[in-house]
Enzyme design. Structure first.
Site, PDB file in Angstrom:
ATOM      1  N   GLU A 310       0.714  -1.190   0.052  1.00 27.78           N
ATOM      2  CA  GLU A 310      -0.084  -0.253  -0.104  1.00 27.78           C
ATOM      3  C   GLU A 310       0.884   1.384  -0.023  1.00 27.78           C
ATOM      4  OE1 GLU A 310      -2.715  -0.872   3.309  1.00 27.78           O
ATOM      5  OE2 GLU A 310      -4.113  -1.867   2.022  1.00 27.78           O
ATOM      6  N   ASP A 389      -8.188  -9.023   3.774  1.00 24.15           N
ATOM      7  CA  ASP A 389      -8.012  -7.743   4.534  1.00 24.15           C
ATOM      8  C   ASP A 389      -9.380  -8.066   5.406  1.00 24.15           C
ATOM      9  OD1 ASP A 389      -7.074  -5.973   5.685  1.00 24.15           O
ATOM     10  OD2 ASP A 389      -7.465  -4.195   4.016  1.00 24.15           O
ATOM     11  N   GLU A 417     -12.601  -2.717  11.780  1.00 27.13           N
ATOM     12  CA  GLU A 417     -12.736  -1.813  10.341  1.00 27.13           C
ATOM     13  C   GLU A 417     -13.765  -2.444   9.180  1.00 27.13           C
ATOM     14  OE1 GLU A 417      -8.977  -2.243   8.482  1.00 27.13           O
ATOM     15  OE2 GLU A 417      -9.512  -1.335   6.731  1.00 27.13           O
TER      16      GLU A 417
HETATM   17  C1  GCV Z   1      -2.779   0.394   8.446  1.00 28.12           C
HETATM   18  C2  GCV Z   1      -6.005  -2.320   5.316  1.00 28.12           C
HETATM   19  C3  GCV Z   1      -6.629  -1.018   6.106  1.00 28.12           C
HETATM   20  C4  GCV Z   1      -5.560  -0.064   6.142  1.00 28.12           C
HETATM   21  C5  GCV Z   1      -4.392  -0.554   6.792  1.00 28.12           C
HETATM   22  C6  GCV Z   1      -3.783  -1.952   5.941  1.00 28.12           C
HETATM   23  C7  GCV Z   1      -2.665  -2.640   6.742  1.00 28.12           C
HETATM   24  O1  GCV Z   1      -5.805  -1.877   3.939  1.00 28.12           O
HETATM   25  O2  GCV Z   1      -7.592  -0.532   5.302  1.00 28.12           O
HETATM   26  O3  GCV Z   1      -5.935   1.193   6.825  1.00 28.12           O
HETATM   27  O4  GCV Z   1      -3.081   0.164   7.095  1.00 28.12           O
HETATM   28  O5  GCV Z   1      -5.100  -2.958   6.127  1.00 28.12           O
HETATM   29  O6  GCV Z   1      -3.242  -3.610   7.745  1.00 28.12           O
HETATM   30  O7  GCV Z   1      -1.629  -2.413   6.619  1.00 28.12           O
END
Ligand code: GCV
Length: 840
Positions: A310, A389, A417
């Site tokens: 990411e 995820d 989340e």
């Molecule tokens: C901290 C997902 C979440 C992100 C998070 C990422 C991760 O994509 O939406 O906010 O980033 O996971 O676990 O690194």
């Protein structure tokens, strides 16, 4: 509403009737499950043999904490005021490490195997006196033993005689916080960071101490305090004294401090022109940095690394592997017994969605499995439980069965989340249990995930369970009072993954609400049902949480996952839905050991709840349940929404058994959830009806005879607006008021005269506060301000919410008028109203 005096009377009644002293509103906050409410006299009787004196063998911050916790707990629960004694001269509670206990009581035969942090609770005679002994090979274990004993007392369990050993399953039981230095928390839903504020560590760390106490009470022994999307400044030399302050607060509770680091730190902080893990200058930089950290924090736990994920910098910039990157830092940490968690959440978020062979789910295994055996012994590869995820439903990550010569840890998500963001009730230990118990059949042997994590299967030196917690300054830590059960449940499972979700739910309920059987039964039942209910109205058959994956991850956003590179695809079209992950598709199923691969390769053997994760099928495909896929989608969403409404009724049934403030807080959330479940239900059902063209056998989808659309009302000032995506508003549109003053939407009531319940469905954005008033004729029947903090700046599935007006007497011909006054950027948006005859 009960007034304060009535609560008092109620409290007296409960005491007289034999329950615990009633829970007070102030007990429900910081103390969470550690409130140590005074036990009622009859229950105290059980504990009258507990000695009145306490001997602590040894002295250290952790032992002192154990001592004061025991003192505090027994004083509050049974009114026992313990006196401290230097040696065993009478009946005593004895706390101490095994070595000290052996000296003081040579006749005792401690269990042969007491793993680090494991403890022994035993009643035995020492020098002729009856003693209650809490011991462990570590001081931390003694503290854990004290908490375990106090938990038994709080739940009314017998503790004498006792002879019980408890051992943690995994060596590392950590929580991760995704806190940013500016005080915000990524995917945090409970207020600001307890650690940071405006770029620094908070001056007042009281909450940090309280958090450490909670963590210790469930056996969590490490906490990473900052976002895995790490700010390099976290390990800047000038920041280390601030970190040391947090470590000082953690230490008496046996919680080790850890931080997430940015792999490019040598460049960002160290003035190097590279962060190549194989560059000796980079290695030297990490060594020096780590040494400096340990000078200030001798018991520092280690680092967490998110790299090549990411947009984070990673070893791929230099053609190096995750093992290269992990080992260079791990080497520096090893000298100090620190550990490095390297996250396996590494994937390309620019995948070509047109290529049906591409699959984000494959990434972790494809990248890390070939590196098995190349990570140093103090590296733990931290693996999210599923290959995508934190979805409401995913299969177990195949990587968990794909590392035999590497330490592995599982990453679970306490912060909700993708599971309702602490606005929806979703008790996750039920899901985690399925994951931990899942047998991966590695090498054809019985290998449940929990055994792999314990490091037992492949004789690894370390194993880990990590929970992404994201507690915040909210007085109850996680926002929703019932969400706290997830933090408790994580710790309990990390300690003992053999515990059942039922046991955990009941323990938490008793510790939090007391031992009133009706409350225990009701709350436990709600918790245990909640994950399936949430899954039922948010994402069917393993298609994942059908949420807005490009934004909030909260409300419905069915198509947001498609035609982009993020790879959370469900591939629904007008004929069918699901990702083909078999050998004819992306080949993902082939990453599992043979027995599991075979299970998922074949559509007939794939369990219904994961069907669409592994197979693309027509909507008419028959499930094992006998239903077609499309009918299942409709039914599960209707059932899920009904069950969410049932939570409200269940909670209402214990109204006078929980404190009023807490009661109202939870009730408001459950009512909101019931309303939002309908938003989810309608969005998903309407979308699939339109996409598939197959009607609901039961005729519910798209038919809402009790609904009056705002756009169909007589509008003054209000104008019709399109909502995007269309399925997130009833009829695809709503109305908004573009004026500075009031707008109205009205209609003539034309049904039978009687009492009705009216739901006003409106959109509550976080960038303004509109005011609403509802009139029947000239009579104002309700008014409110739309001031919730939902994650939305425009009308849609995240902001859609409802106001319920009960007991509304209506006659044919009445004019019902809703007046909206915009505030800020929120234009008093309305979707519809629904009128149902009252049942009472
Ligand atoms: C901290 C997902 C979440 C992100 C998070 C990422 C991760 O994509 O939406 O906010 O980033 O996971 O676990 O690194």
């Amino acid at each position: 509403m009960i007034r304060r005096m009535e609560i008092g009377i109620l409290g007296v009644l409960l005491l007289v009737s034999g329950g615990l002293e009633p829970l007070r509103a102030e007990d429900t906050g910081g103390d969470a499950w550690l409130r140590y409410a005074p036990l009622e006299t009859a229950v105290r009787e059980k504990y009258k043999s507990i000695p009145a004196s306490m001997v602590v063998l040894g002295d250290s911050p952790v032992l002192r904490t154990a001592q004061s916790e025991m003192t505090r707990g027994l004083r509050r629960m049974i009114g026992r005021r313990l006196t401290d004694a230097k040696s065993i001269q009478e009946r005593a509670i004895v706390l101490g490490r095994l070595a000290a206990i052996r000296d003081a009581a040579p006749g005792l035969a401690p269990p042969a195997t007491l793993a680090a942090d494991g403890f022994w609770l035993v009643t035995a005679q020492v020098r002729g006196f009856d003693c209650l002994i809490v011991t462990s090979s570590t001081e931390r274990g003694v503290l854990y033993g004290v908490f375990a004993l106090l938990s038994k007392v709080a739940r009314g369990e017998m503790i004498a005689p006792i002879n019980q050993v408890q051992q943690p399953a995994a060596t590392l039981r950590w929580v991760d916080q995704w806190d940013n230095l500016n005080g915000t928390i990524e995917r945090g839903y409970a207020g600001a960071s307890i650690f940071f504020e405006k770029g620094s560590v908070r001056a007042d760390l009281t909450r940090v101490g309280e958090y450490a106490r909670l963590l210790a009470s469930i056996g969590v022994n490490g906490c990473t305090i900052n976002n895995v999307n790490a700010d390099p400044r976290i390990i800047d030399d000038s920041f280390l004294p601030q970190l040391a302050r947090i470590a000082d607060v953690f230490r008496p509770w046996g919680v080790q401090l850890a931080v997430s680091v940015d792999l490019s730190s040598p460049e960002a902080l160290g003035n190097l022109d590279s962060f190549d893990p194989l560059d000796p200058r980079v290695a030297a930089w990490w060594r020096t940095k780590v040494d400096k950290i340990y000078q200030q924090i001798p018991d520092f736990g280690g680092f967490v690394v998110k790299a090549d994920s990411e947009g984070r910098p990673g070893p791929s910039s230099y053609g190096r592997t995750p093992a290269d990157a992990a080992n260079v830092i791990a080497l520096a940490l090893r000298l100090h017994r620190g550990v490095l968690f390297y996250r396996a959440f590494v994937y390309d978020h620019h995948l070509d969605w047109r290529n049906s062979k591409n699959d984000r789910a494959r990434a972790a295994y494809d990248i890390f499995h070939p590196l098995d055996g190349r990570f140093d012994d103090n590296v733990i590869v931290q693996i999210k439980y599923g290959p995508i995820d934190f979805q409401a439903r995913e299969p177990v990550s195949p990587l968990l069965g794909g590392l035999e010569k590497t330490n592995e840890g599982i990453e679970l998500q306490i912060t909700q989340e993708y599971t309702g963001q602490q606005r929806h009730l979703c008790f996750l230990p039920t899901m985690w249990k399925e994951i931990l118990d899942f047998d991966l059949h590695v090498n054809g042997e019985r290998t449940p995930v929990k055994a792999l994590l314990a490091g037992k299967v492949f004789h690894r030196p370390a194993g880990a369970l990590v929970g992404v917690a994201n507690v915040g300054m909210s007085s109850n830590w996680l926002g929703h009072p019932l969400a706290v059960a997830n933090l408790y449940g994580f710790g309990r499972l990390a300690w003992d993954p053999n515990l059942s979700a039922e046991v955990i739910a009941e323990e938490w309920t008793r510790l939090t609400f007391g031992n009133d059987d009706v409350v225990v039964k009701t709350v436990t039942a709600m918790l245990l049902a909640s994950w399936h209910v949430y899954e039922g109205y948010t994402g069917p058959l393993g298609a994942q949480t059908l949420t807005d994956i490009l934004g909030s991850h909260y409300g419905p956003g069915i198509d947001s996952s498609e035609r982009n590179g993020w790879g959370q695809w469900h591939r629904a079209d007008h004929q069918g839905i699901g990702m083909d992950r078999t050998a004819t598709g992306t080949g993902f199923a082939g990453q599992y050991p043979r027995a599991i691969r075979d299970l998922y390769e074949t559509v007939q053997t794939t369990p219904d709840e994961l069907l669409l994760f592994f197979h693309h099928v027509p909507y008419t495909y028959r499930l094992h349940s006998g239903k077609s896929v499309i009918q299942h989608v409709y039914d599960s969403h209707y059932e899920g929404a009904e069950q969410a409404a049932e939570f409200v009724r269940q909670w209402q049934s214990i109204e006078h058994r929980v404190p009023n403030e807490l009661y109202k807080n939870v009730l408001t959330r459950l009512e909101y959830q019931a309303g939002h479940a309908i938003v989810w239900r309608d969005a998903i059902c309407n979308w699939f009806l339109r996409t598939s063209g197959i009607p609901d056998e039961r005729g519910r989808v798209g038919n809402h005879p009790e609904r009056i659309e705002a756009e169909a009302m007589q509008l003054k000032g209000y104008t019709v607006m399109e909502v995007t995506p269309w399925e997130n508003a009833s009829g695809g549109t709503g109305v908004e008021c573009a004026k500075a003053s009031a707008c109205t939407a009205s209609f003539r009531f034309d049904r039978a005269a009687r009492t009705y319940e009216m739901d006003v469905q409106y959109f509550d954005q976080n960038n303004g506060e509109s005011k609403f008033r509802v009139f029947v004729g000239n009579r104002q029947v309700d008014d409110w301000v739309a001031n919730d903090r939902l994650p939305a700046t425009r009308p849609g599935g995240d902001s859609s919410t409802r106001r319920r007006i009960s007991g509304l007497a209506l006659r044919p011909g009445d004019e019902i008028r809703i007046e909206g006054i915009p505030g800020g950027e929120e234009r008093a948006p309305l979707d519809y109203i629904e009128l149902r005859a009252s049942t009472e």
